[in-house]
Design an enzyme around this catalytic site. Structure first.
Site, PDB file in Angstrom:
ATOM      1  N   ARG A   1     -18.555 -42.456  14.683  1.00  0.00           N
ATOM      2  CA  ARG A   1     -18.615 -40.994  14.460  1.00  0.00           C
ATOM      3  C   ARG A   1     -17.329 -40.479  13.801  1.00  0.00           C
ATOM      4  NH1 ARG A   1     -15.684 -36.556  15.416  1.00  0.00           N
ATOM      5  NH2 ARG A   1     -15.147 -37.331  17.485  1.00  0.00           N
ATOM      6  N   ASP A   2     -16.240 -40.431  14.544  1.00  0.00           N
ATOM      7  CA  ASP A   2     -14.990 -39.893  13.981  1.00  0.00           C
ATOM      8  C   ASP A   2     -14.487 -40.798  12.865  1.00  0.00           C
ATOM      9  OD1 ASP A   2     -12.688 -38.393  13.669  1.00  0.00           O
ATOM     10  OD2 ASP A   2     -12.177 -38.353  15.780  1.00  0.00           O
TER      11      ASP A   2
ATOM     12  N   HIS B   1      -7.440 -38.041  23.087  1.00  0.00           N
ATOM     13  CA  HIS B   1      -7.997 -38.364  21.774  1.00  0.00           C
ATOM     14  C   HIS B   1      -6.888 -38.120  20.740  1.00  0.00           C
ATOM     15  CE1 HIS B   1     -11.536 -38.146  18.849  1.00  0.00           C
ATOM     16  NE2 HIS B   1     -10.591 -37.539  18.136  1.00  0.00           N
TER      17      HIS B   1
ATOM     18  N   CYS C   1     -10.765 -35.744  10.288  1.00  0.00           N
ATOM     19  CA  CYS C   1     -11.708 -34.633  10.325  1.00  0.00           C
ATOM     20  C   CYS C   1     -11.778 -33.993   8.944  1.00  0.00           C
ATOM     21  CB  CYS C   1     -11.273 -33.602  11.367  1.00  0.00           C
ATOM     22  SG  CYS C   1     -12.392 -32.199  11.412  1.00  0.00           S
TER      23      CYS C   1
HETATM   24  P1  HMG Z   1     -23.478 -22.279  10.454  1.00  0.00           P
HETATM   25  O1  HMG Z   1     -23.577 -22.298   8.973  1.00  0.00           O
HETATM   26  O2  HMG Z   1     -22.782 -21.123  11.128  1.00  0.00           O
HETATM   27  O3  HMG Z   1     -24.923 -22.484  11.073  1.00  0.00           O
HETATM   28  O4  HMG Z   1     -22.768 -23.639  10.881  1.00  0.00           O
HETATM   29  P2  HMG Z   1     -26.011 -21.419  11.487  1.00  0.00           P
HETATM   30  O5  HMG Z   1     -26.165 -21.478  12.955  1.00  0.00           O
HETATM   31  O6  HMG Z   1     -25.695 -20.081  10.840  1.00  0.00           O
HETATM   32  O7  HMG Z   1     -27.338 -21.996  10.774  1.00  0.00           O
HETATM   33  C1  HMG Z   1     -27.459 -22.048   9.351  1.00  0.00           C
HETATM   34  C2  HMG Z   1     -28.557 -23.033   8.967  1.00  0.00           C
HETATM   35  O8  HMG Z   1     -28.127 -24.358   9.327  1.00  0.00           O
HETATM   36  C3  HMG Z   1     -29.894 -22.830   9.661  1.00  0.00           C
HETATM   37  O9  HMG Z   1     -30.918 -23.225   8.744  1.00  0.00           O
HETATM   38  C4  HMG Z   1     -29.863 -23.805  10.791  1.00  0.00           C
HETATM   39  O10 HMG Z   1     -31.140 -24.252  11.230  1.00  0.00           O
HETATM   40  C5  HMG Z   1     -29.107 -24.965  10.173  1.00  0.00           C
HETATM   41  P3  HMG Z   1     -31.819 -22.117   8.015  1.00  0.00           P
HETATM   42  O11 HMG Z   1     -32.464 -21.340   9.130  1.00  0.00           O
HETATM   43  O12 HMG Z   1     -30.852 -21.326   7.193  1.00  0.00           O
HETATM   44  O13 HMG Z   1     -32.759 -22.982   7.207  1.00  0.00           O
HETATM   45  N1  HMG Z   1     -28.397 -25.713  11.200  1.00  0.00           N
HETATM   46  C6  HMG Z   1     -28.539 -27.041  11.443  1.00  0.00           C
HETATM   47  N2  HMG Z   1     -29.260 -27.997  10.854  1.00  0.00           N
HETATM   48  C7  HMG Z   1     -29.173 -29.261  11.389  1.00  0.00           C
HETATM   49  N3  HMG Z   1     -28.408 -29.570  12.458  1.00  0.00           N
HETATM   50  C8  HMG Z   1     -27.661 -28.629  13.061  1.00  0.00           C
HETATM   51  C9  HMG Z   1     -27.706 -27.307  12.538  1.00  0.00           C
HETATM   52  N4  HMG Z   1     -27.096 -26.167  12.916  1.00  0.00           N
HETATM   53  C10 HMG Z   1     -27.520 -25.201  12.099  1.00  0.00           C
HETATM   54  N5  HMG Z   1     -26.914 -28.957  14.126  1.00  0.00           N
HETATM   55  C11 HMG Z   1     -22.347 -25.382  12.491  1.00  0.00           C
HETATM   56  C12 HMG Z   1     -22.411 -23.892  12.236  1.00  0.00           C
HETATM   57  C13 HMG Z   1     -21.718 -25.594  13.859  1.00  0.00           C
HETATM   58  C14 HMG Z   1     -23.746 -25.954  12.449  1.00  0.00           C
HETATM   59  C15 HMG Z   1     -21.483 -26.061  11.405  1.00  0.00           C
HETATM   60  O14 HMG Z   1     -20.250 -25.410  11.360  1.00  0.00           O
HETATM   61  C16 HMG Z   1     -21.246 -27.542  11.644  1.00  0.00           C
HETATM   62  O15 HMG Z   1     -22.168 -28.333  11.543  1.00  0.00           O
HETATM   63  N6  HMG Z   1     -20.005 -27.926  11.936  1.00  0.00           N
HETATM   64  C17 HMG Z   1     -19.665 -29.303  12.279  1.00  0.00           C
HETATM   65  C18 HMG Z   1     -18.356 -29.711  11.673  1.00  0.00           C
HETATM   66  C19 HMG Z   1     -18.027 -31.121  12.117  1.00  0.00           C
HETATM   67  O16 HMG Z   1     -18.887 -31.934  12.408  1.00  0.00           O
HETATM   68  N7  HMG Z   1     -16.717 -31.457  12.134  1.00  0.00           N
HETATM   69  C20 HMG Z   1     -16.248 -32.766  12.533  1.00  0.00           C
HETATM   70  C21 HMG Z   1     -16.419 -33.039  13.989  1.00  0.00           C
HETATM   71  S1  HMG Z   1     -15.168 -32.278  14.996  1.00  0.00           S
HETATM   72  C22 HMG Z   1     -13.870 -33.432  15.033  1.00  0.00           C
HETATM   73  O17 HMG Z   1     -13.875 -34.359  14.278  1.00  0.00           O
HETATM   74  C23 HMG Z   1     -12.765 -33.270  16.049  1.00  0.00           C
HETATM   75  C24 HMG Z   1     -12.867 -34.281  17.205  1.00  0.00           C
HETATM   76  O18 HMG Z   1     -12.826 -35.614  16.730  1.00  0.00           O
HETATM   77  C25 HMG Z   1     -11.700 -34.064  18.207  1.00  0.00           C
HETATM   78  C26 HMG Z   1     -10.327 -34.020  17.524  1.00  0.00           C
HETATM   79  O19 HMG Z   1     -10.000 -34.905  16.739  1.00  0.00           O
HETATM   80  O20 HMG Z   1      -9.612 -33.055  17.829  1.00  0.00           O
HETATM   81  C27 HMG Z   1     -14.183 -34.102  17.991  1.00  0.00           C
HETATM   82 MG    MG Z   2     -11.044 -36.705  16.139  1.00  0.00          MG
END
Ligand code: HMG
Ligand code: MG
Length: 304
Positions: free
Chosen positions: A22-23, A211, A244
């Site tokens: 994943r990450d 993490h 990220c």
């Molecule tokens: P948004 O644009 O605000 O979404 O994104 P929304 O709720 O307004 O929805 C818009 C459209 O997206 C809708 O479709 C939803 O159905 C669709 P429409 O009605 O317009 O056709 N939608 C989705 N489709 C599929 N799967 C979903 C989904 N959600 C909405 N889950 C959202 C908000 C949270 C979805 C977006 O910002 C996002 O996906 N962010 C994820 C970013 C990410 O993955 N970053 C990396 C992971 S975090 C990390 O790495 C840190 C960590 O490792 C810890 C550390 O290192 O500190 C964990």
């Molecule tokens: Mg991370």
């Protein structure tokens, strides 16, 4: 096999929470074929991992590399006794995860306002409105829910993160019913004293995991500080890949091999086979087209 030298104040055993699929992969720009991901997961289980974060049900446009989450879950082998959590930000993500038989999820919050906007398109406050129904419904379905809090030690836009702010966000996530809280140093700026101070501010290790990204080379030292403070779950990524996409200064995670070399040297059990991990990283590096950043992988890989 080298003779271990024990040190006081450390646990006998540490659970390595593997985040490579994943990450590790989420930041790769060239799409990694789903068969390669499935083989990566299978090799990690064969190397002794008991918890492997497999993928994310986030918006596919936000993280295109993991747009194949559903396909991966239907094709990958699931070994009995191994947990395969997935990242889920919202109810849409939870629905997708439930459709694919997921039994464990992780929600991921930000400790800072700017990263909440950049990573989740939410404010610091409104991220909780998104997580509350996810955690509530997941628990009703009998899922285990982990929580991350990112930018615990600093944020590229806001500078150092106040400890009290991290504790407030973290406590709110634990209060939702998450079984564990992983403290994320997303951009790798933390140092060991800061780690100790943060754990103390939470009132001790309790349900905490750590993490660390290794951007500033502090991840192992920070891990040792966390272990001495009583933490027994450490996130790491085989080969040290990762980052990220919404925090450019985030480089790879603490490499699982570097962690295992230190833990086994200290006589701390992990259940992991270091040689099998190194072979996995060497195999993956060939598929990604560049060497693993892990120092241990480099030291133990056969010379060309
Ligand atoms: P948004 O644009 O605000 O979404 O994104 P929304 O709720 O307004 O929805 C818009 C459209 O997206 C809708 O479709 C939803 O159905 C669709 P429409 O009605 O317009 O056709 N939608 C989705 N489709 C599929 N799967 C979903 C989904 N959600 C909405 N889950 C959202 C908000 C949270 C979805 C977006 O910002 C996002 O996906 N962010 C994820 C970013 C990410 O993955 N970053 C990396 C992971 S975090 C990390 O790495 C840190 C960590 O490792 C810890 C550390 O290192 O500190 C964990
Ligand atoms: Mg991370």
């Amino acid at each position: 096999m080298r003779e271990p030298y024990r040190m006081g104040g450390l646990p006998d055993r540490v659970t390595v929470y593997e985040v490579g699929p994943r990450d590790g992969l989420q930041n790769e720009s060239a799409v990694v074929p789903v068969e390669v991901k499935a083989e990566f997961v299978a090799r990690l289980a064969a190397a002794g991992h008991t918890v492997i974060e497999a993928t994310s049900f986030v918006h596919p446009k936000w993280v295109p590399q993991l747009a194949d989450a559903a396909e991966l879950l239907t094709t990958m082998e699931r070994v009995p006794g191994v947990r395969y959590p997935v990242l889920v930000p919202n109810e849409r993500g939870l629905d997708r995860a439930l459709e694919h038989g997921v039994t464990e999820i992780a929600v991921f919050a930000s400790a800072t306002e700017t990263f909440a906007a950049k990573n989740l398109n939410r404010t610091l406050e409104s991220q909780f409105e998104m997580f509350e129904p996810v955690v509530g419904r997941a628990l009703e379905h009998g899922l285990r829910v982990r929580a991350y809090v990112s930018m615990c030690f600093g944020d590229p836009w806001e500078g150092p993160t106040p400890v009290a702010q991290v504790v407030e966000v973290g406590r709110r996530l634990l209060d939702l019913g998450c079984y564990e809280l992983s403290l994320g140093d997303t951009i790798g700026v933390g140092t060991p004293g800061h780690v100790g101070a943060l754990i103390e501010a939470f009132g001790g290790p309790g349900r905490l995991a750590v993490h660390f990204h290794d951007t500033y080379g502090q991840a192992l030292a920070n891990t040792l500080a966390a272990l001495r403070a009583g933490v027994t779950v450490v996130d790491a990524s085989t080969g040290g890949i990762g980052g990220c996409p919404y925090a450019e200064s985030a480089t790879g995670n603490l490499a699982t091999e570097d962690l295992v070399w230190m833990l086994h040297g200290l006589g701390v059990e992990t259940g992991l086979n270091l040689q099998a991990l190194v072979e996995t990283s060497t195999w993956l590096a060939a598929r990604l087209g560049r060497p693993s950043p892990s120092r241990v992988v480099q030291a133990l890989s056969p010379r060309k």
